[in-house]
Design a protein around this motif. Sequence first.
Motif, PDB file in Angstrom:
ATOM      1  N   LYS A  19       0.762  -1.320   0.066  1.00 21.36           N
ATOM      2  CA  LYS A  19      -0.087   0.029  -0.088  1.00 21.36           C
ATOM      3  C   LYS A  19       0.962   1.272  -0.065  1.00 21.36           C
ATOM      4  CE  LYS A  19      -3.311  -3.046   0.667  1.00 21.36           C
ATOM      5  NZ  LYS A  19      -3.941  -3.457  -0.579  1.00 21.36           N
ATOM      6  N   VAL A  20       2.030   1.087  -0.222  1.00 24.11           N
ATOM      7  CA  VAL A  20       3.043   2.445  -0.353  1.00 24.11           C
ATOM      8  C   VAL A  20       2.894   3.291  -1.727  1.00 24.11           C
ATOM      9  CG1 VAL A  20       5.217   3.206  -0.511  1.00 24.11           C
ATOM     10  CG2 VAL A  20       4.768   1.616   1.593  1.00 24.11           C
ATOM     11  N   ILE A  21       2.693   2.554  -2.687  1.00 23.98           N
ATOM     12  CA  ILE A  21       2.703   3.177  -4.087  1.00 23.98           C
ATOM     13  C   ILE A  21       1.312   2.939  -4.777  1.00 23.98           C
ATOM     14  CG2 ILE A  21       3.730   3.406  -6.421  1.00 23.98           C
ATOM     15  CD1 ILE A  21       6.351   2.485  -5.131  1.00 23.98           C
ATOM     16  N   PRO A  22       0.534   3.982  -4.742  1.00 19.83           N
ATOM     17  CA  PRO A  22      -0.933   3.872  -5.204  1.00 19.83           C
ATOM     18  C   PRO A  22      -0.900   4.115  -6.805  1.00 19.83           C
ATOM     19  CG  PRO A  22      -0.491   6.180  -4.676  1.00 19.83           C
ATOM     20  CD  PRO A  22       0.710   5.225  -4.024  1.00 19.83           C
ATOM     21  N   THR A  23      -1.950   3.196  -7.100  1.00 21.58           N
ATOM     22  CA  THR A  23      -2.062   3.348  -8.653  1.00 21.58           C
ATOM     23  C   THR A  23      -2.848   4.436  -8.866  1.00 21.58           C
ATOM     24  OG1 THR A  23      -2.026   0.753  -8.733  1.00 21.58           O
ATOM     25  CG2 THR A  23      -2.975   2.185 -10.868  1.00 21.58           C
ATOM     26  N   ILE A  24      -2.322   5.409  -9.856  1.00 20.85           N
ATOM     27  CA  ILE A  24      -3.009   6.621  -9.943  1.00 20.85           C
ATOM     28  C   ILE A  24      -3.159   6.780 -11.714  1.00 20.85           C
ATOM     29  CG2 ILE A  24      -1.919   7.960  -8.046  1.00 20.85           C
ATOM     30  CD1 ILE A  24      -0.009   8.903  -9.780  1.00 20.85           C
ATOM     31  N   GLN A  25      -4.136   7.725 -12.011  1.00 20.38           N
ATOM     32  CA  GLN A  25      -4.429   7.986 -13.409  1.00 20.38           C
ATOM     33  C   GLN A  25      -3.846   9.419 -13.787  1.00 20.38           C
ATOM     34  OE1 GLN A  25      -5.933   5.902 -15.424  1.00 20.38           O
ATOM     35  NE2 GLN A  25      -5.850   4.380 -13.741  1.00 20.38           N
ATOM     36  N   ALA A  26      -3.603  10.488 -12.660  1.00 18.53           N
ATOM     37  CA  ALA A  26      -3.147  11.646 -12.925  1.00 18.53           C
ATOM     38  C   ALA A  26      -2.212  12.076 -11.487  1.00 18.53           C
ATOM     39  CB  ALA A  26      -4.317  12.649 -13.125  1.00 18.53           C
ATOM     40  N   ALA A  27      -1.421  13.144 -11.639  1.00 14.46           N
ATOM     41  CA  ALA A  27      -0.608  13.510 -10.712  1.00 14.46           C
ATOM     42  C   ALA A  27      -0.046  14.713 -10.846  1.00 14.46           C
ATOM     43  CB  ALA A  27       0.645  12.628 -10.485  1.00 14.46           C
ATOM     44  N   VAL A  28       0.282  15.591  -9.904  1.00 17.51           N
ATOM     45  CA  VAL A  28       0.750  17.012  -9.964  1.00 17.51           C
ATOM     46  C   VAL A  28       2.201  16.866  -9.780  1.00 17.51           C
ATOM     47  CG1 VAL A  28       0.584  19.570  -9.187  1.00 17.51           C
ATOM     48  CG2 VAL A  28      -1.380  18.140  -9.488  1.00 17.51           C
ATOM     49  N   ALA A  29       3.091  17.377 -10.627  1.00 17.25           N
ATOM     50  CA  ALA A  29       4.654  17.202 -10.328  1.00 17.25           C
ATOM     51  C   ALA A  29       5.508  18.560 -10.780  1.00 17.25           C
ATOM     52  CB  ALA A  29       4.986  16.060 -11.168  1.00 17.25           C
ATOM     53  N   CYS A  30       6.406  18.719 -10.042  1.00 15.14           N
ATOM     54  CA  CYS A  30       7.361  19.905 -10.389  1.00 15.14           C
ATOM     55  C   CYS A  30       8.278  19.011 -11.453  1.00 15.14           C
ATOM     56  CB  CYS A  30       8.188  20.686  -9.382  1.00 15.14           C
ATOM     57  SG  CYS A  30       6.932  21.118  -7.967  1.00 15.14           S
ATOM     58  N   VAL A  31       8.528  20.041 -12.448  1.00 14.37           N
ATOM     59  CA  VAL A  31       9.267  19.428 -13.578  1.00 14.37           C
ATOM     60  C   VAL A  31      10.242  20.497 -14.225  1.00 14.37           C
ATOM     61  CG1 VAL A  31       7.527  17.751 -14.354  1.00 14.37           C
ATOM     62  CG2 VAL A  31       7.576  19.777 -15.415  1.00 14.37           C
ATOM     63  N   ASN A  32      11.281  20.063 -14.719  1.00 10.35           N
ATOM     64  CA  ASN A  32      12.242  21.115 -15.358  1.00 10.35           C
ATOM     65  C   ASN A  32      12.711  20.494 -16.793  1.00 10.35           C
ATOM     66  OD1 ASN A  32      12.864  22.785 -13.087  1.00 10.35           O
ATOM     67  ND2 ASN A  32      13.603  21.209 -12.081  1.00 10.35           N
ATOM     68  N   LYS A  33      12.732  21.393 -17.577  1.00  9.08           N
ATOM     69  CA  LYS A  33      13.006  21.227 -19.141  1.00  9.08           C
ATOM     70  C   LYS A  33      14.594  20.793 -19.092  1.00  9.08           C
ATOM     71  CE  LYS A  33      13.138  22.984 -23.702  1.00  9.08           C
ATOM     72  NZ  LYS A  33      12.583  24.187 -24.504  1.00  9.08           N
ATOM     73  N   VAL A  34      14.911  19.927 -19.601  1.00  6.70           N
ATOM     74  CA  VAL A  34      16.314  19.568 -19.966  1.00  6.70           C
ATOM     75  C   VAL A  34      16.869  20.613 -20.890  1.00  6.70           C
ATOM     76  CG1 VAL A  34      17.816  17.896 -21.146  1.00  6.70           C
ATOM     77  CG2 VAL A  34      16.137  17.102 -19.672  1.00  6.70           C
ATOM     78  N   ARG A  35      17.689  21.469 -20.508  1.00  6.75           N
ATOM     79  CA  ARG A  35      18.303  22.390 -21.379  1.00  6.75           C
ATOM     80  C   ARG A  35      18.773  22.105 -22.525  1.00  6.75           C
ATOM     81  NH1 ARG A  35      23.931  23.580 -20.307  1.00  6.75           N
ATOM     82  NH2 ARG A  35      25.070  22.176 -19.122  1.00  6.75           N
ATOM     83  N   PHE A  36      19.372  20.907 -22.870  1.00  6.28           N
ATOM     84  CA  PHE A  36      19.792  20.455 -24.299  1.00  6.28           C
ATOM     85  C   PHE A  36      18.880  20.282 -25.266  1.00  6.28           C
ATOM     86  CE2 PHE A  36      22.917  19.261 -21.015  1.00  6.28           C
ATOM     87  CZ  PHE A  36      24.182  19.947 -21.303  1.00  6.28           C
ATOM     88  N   PHE A  37      17.587  20.198 -24.768  1.00  6.18           N
ATOM     89  CA  PHE A  37      16.410  19.782 -25.571  1.00  6.18           C
ATOM     90  C   PHE A  37      15.901  21.188 -26.075  1.00  6.18           C
ATOM     91  CE2 PHE A  37      11.803  19.188 -26.622  1.00  6.18           C
ATOM     92  CZ  PHE A  37      12.141  17.976 -27.421  1.00  6.18           C
ATOM     93  N   LYS A  38      16.042  21.372 -27.451  1.00  8.70           N
ATOM     94  CA  LYS A  38      15.627  22.661 -28.111  1.00  8.70           C
ATOM     95  C   LYS A  38      14.341  22.868 -28.580  1.00  8.70           C
ATOM     96  CE  LYS A  38      20.176  23.833 -27.563  1.00  8.70           C
ATOM     97  NZ  LYS A  38      20.518  24.774 -26.611  1.00  8.70           N
ATOM     98  N   GLY A  39      13.600  21.694 -28.625  1.00  8.77           N
ATOM     99  CA  GLY A  39      12.302  22.089 -28.974  1.00  8.77           C
ATOM    100  C   GLY A  39      11.361  22.630 -27.883  1.00  8.77           C
ATOM    101  N   ASP A  40      10.088  22.730 -28.300  1.00  9.41           N
ATOM    102  CA  ASP A  40       9.054  23.437 -27.410  1.00  9.41           C
ATOM    103  C   ASP A  40       8.673  22.204 -26.550  1.00  9.41           C
ATOM    104  OD1 ASP A  40       9.316  25.712 -28.173  1.00  9.41           O
ATOM    105  OD2 ASP A  40       7.731  25.871 -29.673  1.00  9.41           O
ATOM    106  N   VAL A  41       8.022  22.294 -25.407  1.00 13.58           N
ATOM    107  CA  VAL A  41       7.459  21.186 -24.574  1.00 13.58           C
ATOM    108  C   VAL A  41       5.949  21.974 -24.168  1.00 13.58           C
ATOM    109  CG1 VAL A  41       7.650  19.990 -22.626  1.00 13.58           C
ATOM    110  CG2 VAL A  41       9.829  20.655 -23.630  1.00 13.58           C
ATOM    111  N   LYS A  42       5.101  21.240 -25.020  1.00  9.64           N
ATOM    112  CA  LYS A  42       4.237  22.020 -24.840  1.00  9.64           C
ATOM    113  C   LYS A  42       2.977  21.153 -24.202  1.00  9.64           C
ATOM    114  CE  LYS A  42       4.595  24.164 -29.461  1.00  9.64           C
ATOM    115  NZ  LYS A  42       4.137  24.352 -30.915  1.00  9.64           N
ATOM    116  N   SER A  43       1.817  21.819 -23.727  1.00 10.95           N
ATOM    117  CA  SER A  43       0.716  21.000 -23.110  1.00 10.95           C
ATOM    118  C   SER A  43       0.164  20.156 -24.173  1.00 10.95           C
ATOM    119  CB  SER A  43      -0.294  21.933 -22.498  1.00 10.95           C
ATOM    120  OG  SER A  43       0.102  22.714 -21.352  1.00 10.95           O
ATOM    121  N   ASP A  44      -0.494  19.040 -23.587  1.00 10.13           N
ATOM    122  CA  ASP A  44      -0.998  18.081 -24.401  1.00 10.13           C
ATOM    123  C   ASP A  44       0.038  17.126 -25.316  1.00 10.13           C
ATOM    124  OD1 ASP A  44      -3.495  18.711 -23.670  1.00 10.13           O
ATOM    125  OD2 ASP A  44      -3.819  20.183 -25.124  1.00 10.13           O
TER     126      ASP A  44
END
Length: 278
Positions: A219-244
């Motif tokens: 019961k430590v790791i729940p099965t989820i369908q969605a989560a709120v997380a803090c993320v950082n874009k990898v600076r070497f990735f030059k493309g746009d990181v868009k919603s959806d």
Amino acid sequence: PTCGFELIIGAAIIDLMILVIDINKGIQTQTAECLVIGEILSERMIVALNKVDLIPKDKRQEKIAKQKKKLQAVFKRTKFGKDIPMITTVAAPGGGLLHKEGPKKSANDDTVDISLLVKTLVNTLQVPQRVTRGNFRFAIDHCFQIKGQGTVMTGTVLEGTVHVNDLIEITGLGIERKVKSMQMFRKPVKKASQGDRVGICVTSLDASQLERGVACSPKVIPTIQAAVACVNKVRFFKGDVKSDSKFHCTIGHATVMASALFFGKNVEAEKGGRGQSG
């Protein structure tokens, strides 16, 4: 579109990274990818400049100095800095296929070996304080059946401690099993803690149902369908990181596809769209 990078979890078990570079070719695509992962997951790194025996002796020092200068310019832009240890070495003299024919000697063979790399590794490595208390989490990378014994899950303990006879949950399958026995490097053990590489044997588990995944305290790791997380874009990735956009989301060795919706003060608004990462 699918963006070509993943959310990687479980970095606590990486104590030091060795980045192996073919000194005759320099940084290649896979080298850059490993460097990105290293910046995310590791605080210390050593660079092994391999295959120096393939450089003619009369040109070797000049080639090494030139390649080190190029690499210093690259590492200067990373968190590791330009003064990162860079060790010249020869993993397989002459580039021989050791598993087939044994080591080959090149025309330029001399005393260059891995001893300096090993010495640098020993002097640089600082094993952190392991988290042995709290909930158990285990990244499973392989699973197989042993007739008359049960099913063995091999992997690395990410957090906590597990003992023989403990009850653990295999999260992807939603089942709980008791630990029958454990081995580390072919030796039976009674417990395993964070950072340990271990094989855990359980009964009544069909190995064909599980290849990679995560095991944990019940019961430590729940099965989820969605989560709120803090993320950082990898600076070497030059493309746009868009919603959806679609992403590979990895926990331990289990990977699923996920859609992301970015929001917050660091998200730049997009014309006619819902935003992208800043």
